[in-house]
Design a protein around this motif. Structure first.
Motif, PDB file in Angstrom:
ATOM      1  N   LYS A   1      13.361   3.143 -17.401  1.00 31.22           N
ATOM      2  CA  LYS A   1      12.759   2.423 -16.155  1.00 31.22           C
ATOM      3  C   LYS A   1      13.822   2.102 -15.196  1.00 31.22           C
ATOM      4  CE  LYS A   1      11.077  -1.617 -16.343  1.00 31.22           C
ATOM      5  NZ  LYS A   1       9.879  -2.553 -16.597  1.00 31.22           N
ATOM      6  N   GLN A   2      14.921   1.451 -15.720  1.00 27.28           N
ATOM      7  CA  GLN A   2      16.178   1.406 -14.760  1.00 27.28           C
ATOM      8  C   GLN A   2      16.733   2.422 -13.957  1.00 27.28           C
ATOM      9  OE1 GLN A   2      15.711   0.091 -17.964  1.00 27.28           O
ATOM     10  NE2 GLN A   2      15.094  -1.974 -17.353  1.00 27.28           N
TER      11      GLN A   2
ATOM     12  N   SER B   1       0.881  -1.159  -0.001  1.00 30.66           N
ATOM     13  CA  SER B   1      -0.124  -0.025  -0.037  1.00 30.66           C
ATOM     14  C   SER B   1       1.057   1.288   0.031  1.00 30.66           C
ATOM     15  CB  SER B   1      -0.920  -0.036   1.348  1.00 30.66           C
ATOM     16  OG  SER B   1      -1.959  -1.262   1.042  1.00 30.66           O
ATOM     17  N   GLN B   2       1.996   1.284   0.726  1.00 28.54           N
ATOM     18  CA  GLN B   2       2.786   2.469   0.946  1.00 28.54           C
ATOM     19  C   GLN B   2       3.595   2.488  -0.565  1.00 28.54           C
ATOM     20  OE1 GLN B   2       5.414   1.515   3.794  1.00 28.54           O
ATOM     21  NE2 GLN B   2       4.322   2.567   5.554  1.00 28.54           N
ATOM     22  N   ALA B   3       3.765   1.476  -1.239  1.00 26.85           N
ATOM     23  CA  ALA B   3       4.211   1.855  -2.675  1.00 26.85           C
ATOM     24  C   ALA B   3       3.373   2.226  -3.480  1.00 26.85           C
ATOM     25  CB  ALA B   3       4.905   0.313  -2.982  1.00 26.85           C
TER      26      ALA B   3
ATOM     27  N   HIS C   1      10.809  -4.000  -7.391  1.00 23.46           N
ATOM     28  CA  HIS C   1      11.060  -4.866  -8.470  1.00 23.46           C
ATOM     29  C   HIS C   1      10.584  -4.198  -9.658  1.00 23.46           C
ATOM     30  CE1 HIS C   1      10.911  -8.331 -10.993  1.00 23.46           C
ATOM     31  NE2 HIS C   1      11.648  -8.940 -10.148  1.00 23.46           N
ATOM     32  N   PRO C   2      11.090  -4.275 -10.842  1.00 22.49           N
ATOM     33  CA  PRO C   2      10.642  -3.879 -12.107  1.00 22.49           C
ATOM     34  C   PRO C   2       9.043  -4.094 -12.513  1.00 22.49           C
ATOM     35  CG  PRO C   2      13.048  -4.546 -12.245  1.00 22.49           C
ATOM     36  CD  PRO C   2      12.454  -4.993 -10.966  1.00 22.49           C
ATOM     37  N   LYS C   3       8.972  -5.415 -12.263  1.00 25.86           N
ATOM     38  CA  LYS C   3       7.562  -6.028 -12.742  1.00 25.86           C
ATOM     39  C   LYS C   3       6.464  -5.195 -11.484  1.00 25.86           C
ATOM     40  CE  LYS C   3       8.581  -9.987 -14.466  1.00 25.86           C
ATOM     41  NZ  LYS C   3       8.515 -11.581 -14.814  1.00 25.86           N
ATOM     42  N   LYS C   4       6.918  -5.090 -10.124  1.00 25.99           N
ATOM     43  CA  LYS C   4       5.938  -4.220  -9.280  1.00 25.99           C
ATOM     44  C   LYS C   4       5.837  -2.921  -9.649  1.00 25.99           C
ATOM     45  CE  LYS C   4       5.199  -3.748  -4.468  1.00 25.99           C
ATOM     46  NZ  LYS C   4       5.390  -4.071  -3.175  1.00 25.99           N
ATOM     47  N   PHE C   5       6.800  -2.339  -9.912  1.00 27.22           N
ATOM     48  CA  PHE C   5       6.822  -0.929 -10.542  1.00 27.22           C
ATOM     49  C   PHE C   5       5.893  -0.769 -11.710  1.00 27.22           C
ATOM     50  CE2 PHE C   5       8.081   2.427 -13.258  1.00 27.22           C
ATOM     51  CZ  PHE C   5       8.204   3.546 -12.590  1.00 27.22           C
ATOM     52  N   ASP C   6       6.051  -1.751 -12.713  1.00 28.23           N
ATOM     53  CA  ASP C   6       5.033  -1.470 -14.023  1.00 28.23           C
ATOM     54  C   ASP C   6       3.768  -1.715 -13.606  1.00 28.23           C
ATOM     55  OD1 ASP C   6       7.344  -1.410 -15.580  1.00 28.23           O
ATOM     56  OD2 ASP C   6       7.552  -3.428 -16.106  1.00 28.23           O
TER      57      ASP C   6
END
Length: 131
Positions: free
Chosen positions: A60-61, A37-39, A75-80
């Motif tokens: 993105k990196q 939730s914070q993210a 994690h990149p997938k979580k960011f996406d």
């Protein structure tokens, strides 16, 4: 005393008294959101700046590295997933950041004729094949 009554009395002796509304409110005020939730809240709060950084050609990196330097590791997938969820939520509220037809970024900048491009203008032009 028979074993059933003894067990029943023992159970009632361990029960906590009912909390008052004030106790519950105070406990709720101390709750913090979980990491997911914070993210999500962080992505929502910084979304316009994130979108602009991407539109300027930042990878993105590179964005994830900057976030990591600031103490936020994703994690990149979580960011996406979080970024796309926020983009979709804003699109549903009518806060367009890209054309719904072609996916092109929409920037609200004044061009030389002192007019600004709006999402509806761009969407209309895209439908006509002018975008």
């Amino acid at each position: 005393m028979d074993p059933v009554n003894e067990l029943t009395q023992h159970r009632y002796a361990e029960e906590k008294p009912a909390a008052t509304a004030e106790d519950i409110i105070a406990a709720l005020d101390t709750l913090e959101p979980d990491a997911d939730s914070q993210a999500a809240m962080l992505i929502a709060a910084t979304f316009p700046a994130l979108k602009q950084a991407m539109d300027r050609g930042n990878s993105k990196q590179r964005i994830l590295a900057l976030l990591s330097d600031k103490g936020v590791t994703l994690h990149p997938k979580k960011f996406d997933r979080l970024f796309n969820a926020e983009l979709n939520a804003r699109n549903e509220r009518g806060e367009r950041f890209c054309c719904v037809t072609c996916g092109q970024s929409i920037t609200k900048q004044k061009d030389r004729g002192s007019t600004s491009v709006t999402s509806s203008d761009h969407d209309d032009r895209a439908k006509r094949g002018e975008a």
